[in-house]
Design an enzyme around this catalytic site. Structure first.
Site, PDB file in Angstrom:
ATOM      1  N   TYR A  95     -19.022   4.517  18.201  1.00 42.96           N
ATOM      2  CA  TYR A  95     -19.889   3.698  17.349  1.00 42.96           C
ATOM      3  C   TYR A  95     -19.643   3.554  15.920  1.00 42.96           C
ATOM      4  O   TYR A  95     -19.725   2.564  15.378  1.00 42.96           O
ATOM      5  CB  TYR A  95     -21.366   4.493  17.203  1.00 42.96           C
ATOM      6  CG  TYR A  95     -22.338   3.961  16.393  1.00 42.96           C
ATOM      7  CD1 TYR A  95     -23.122   3.081  16.652  1.00 42.96           C
ATOM      8  CD2 TYR A  95     -22.747   4.739  15.110  1.00 42.96           C
ATOM      9  CE1 TYR A  95     -24.268   2.455  15.606  1.00 42.96           C
ATOM     10  CE2 TYR A  95     -23.775   4.240  14.429  1.00 42.96           C
ATOM     11  CZ  TYR A  95     -24.297   3.020  14.695  1.00 42.96           C
ATOM     12  OH  TYR A  95     -25.442   2.484  13.713  1.00 42.96           O
TER      13      TYR A  95
ATOM     14  N   GLU B 298     -33.546   2.471  14.293  1.00 41.62           N
ATOM     15  CA  GLU B 298     -33.697   3.409  12.800  1.00 41.62           C
ATOM     16  C   GLU B 298     -35.193   3.963  12.602  1.00 41.62           C
ATOM     17  O   GLU B 298     -35.329   5.127  12.182  1.00 41.62           O
ATOM     18  CB  GLU B 298     -33.164   2.738  11.792  1.00 41.62           C
ATOM     19  CG  GLU B 298     -31.774   2.108  11.501  1.00 41.62           C
ATOM     20  CD  GLU B 298     -30.647   3.176  11.611  1.00 41.62           C
ATOM     21  OE1 GLU B 298     -31.111   4.563  11.314  1.00 41.62           O
ATOM     22  OE2 GLU B 298     -29.544   3.191  11.778  1.00 41.62           O
TER      23      GLU B 298
ATOM     24  N   TRP C 272     -29.646  10.838  14.538  1.00 36.73           N
ATOM     25  CA  TRP C 272     -29.205   9.615  15.022  1.00 36.73           C
ATOM     26  C   TRP C 272     -28.421   9.815  16.565  1.00 36.73           C
ATOM     27  O   TRP C 272     -28.374   8.868  17.259  1.00 36.73           O
ATOM     28  CB  TRP C 272     -28.335   8.872  14.181  1.00 36.73           C
ATOM     29  CG  TRP C 272     -27.658   7.686  14.690  1.00 36.73           C
ATOM     30  CD1 TRP C 272     -26.445   7.366  14.783  1.00 36.73           C
ATOM     31  CD2 TRP C 272     -28.481   6.416  15.067  1.00 36.73           C
ATOM     32  NE1 TRP C 272     -26.185   6.045  15.529  1.00 36.73           N
ATOM     33  CE2 TRP C 272     -27.411   5.575  15.675  1.00 36.73           C
ATOM     34  CE3 TRP C 272     -29.766   6.210  14.662  1.00 36.73           C
ATOM     35  CZ2 TRP C 272     -28.002   4.113  15.983  1.00 36.73           C
ATOM     36  CZ3 TRP C 272     -30.241   4.625  15.460  1.00 36.73           C
ATOM     37  CH2 TRP C 272     -29.108   4.058  15.922  1.00 36.73           C
TER      38      TRP C 272
END
Length: 201
Positions: free
Chosen positions: A26, A48, A56
């Site tokens: 990522y 988000e 995350w």
């Protein structure tokens, strides 16, 4: 604490992606690189929002499940979701089952449609909030900035939910509106090069 680490391939990367291969992918392939596709931007902003109060890593691990559950985050489809879809999503163990956040995605899908009708594209409107220059010193990453506060305020004024300035700044980082790769990270220069040739919508 060092702000970068050296991976097994000898490449220096931002400290936060150490220790988990999907995080590294990522970081290397997405984070900080500019995005102009409406659906991808909507997805990033929704994820988000789901991250609020979580890590995350939790969200990234469930991202493919989220995509399947929310019809690829096609906001024209999600905007038509009814209570039946909310109940389906609340029963989906592959995502974060938080009614408020699920309902926020559905609400925000309709708000995204409003933006497209008014501005021509979601990307065009979001990128209009990009700062002309960095709002902080290299490597000194704040939780929010004047630009994220301005975009957050505009989103909330339009009726979007789970879009506080800290969430919005994380979104700005992810979509490449800002380049917060650490100065010693090998992807700092690459992301900056991609941003330099990027044509804003």
């Amino acid at each position: 604490m060092s702000r970068v680490f050296t991976g097994p391939d000898g490449q220096d990367r931002c400290f936060w992606c150490e220790g988990w291969a999907p995080y590294i992918s990522y970081h290397d392939d997405e984070w900080g690189y500019p995005v102009s596709d409406d659906i991808r931007l909507f997805e990033k902003l929704c994820l988000e929002g789901f991250q609020a109060g979580l890590s995350w890593r939790t969200i990234l691990a469930k991202r493919e499940n989220f995509r399947a559950a929310f019809d690829g985050f096609d906001f024209n489809t999600v905007a038509r979701y009814t209570e039946a879809e909310v109940l389906r999503l609340l029963g989906d163990a592959g995502i974060v089952r938080h009614r408020g956040k699920i309902e926020a995605v559905i609400n925000n899908a309709a708000r995204a449609q409003d933006v497209v009708a008014r501005e021509g594209s979601l990307a065009k409107w979001i990128w209009s909030f990009a700062p002309d220059h960095s709002e902080h010193a290299p490597g000194d990453v704040p939780p929010k900035t004047p630009a994220s506060e301005a975009l957050s305020k505009a989103l909330r004024k339009d009726g979007w939910k789970f879009v506080g300035p800290t969430t919005v700044y994380a979104f700005m980082q992810a979509m490449g509106m800002v380049n917060d790769h650490m100065p010693g990270c090998g992807h700092h220069a690459r992301a900056e090069a991609a941003r330099a040739v990027f044509i804003r919508p």
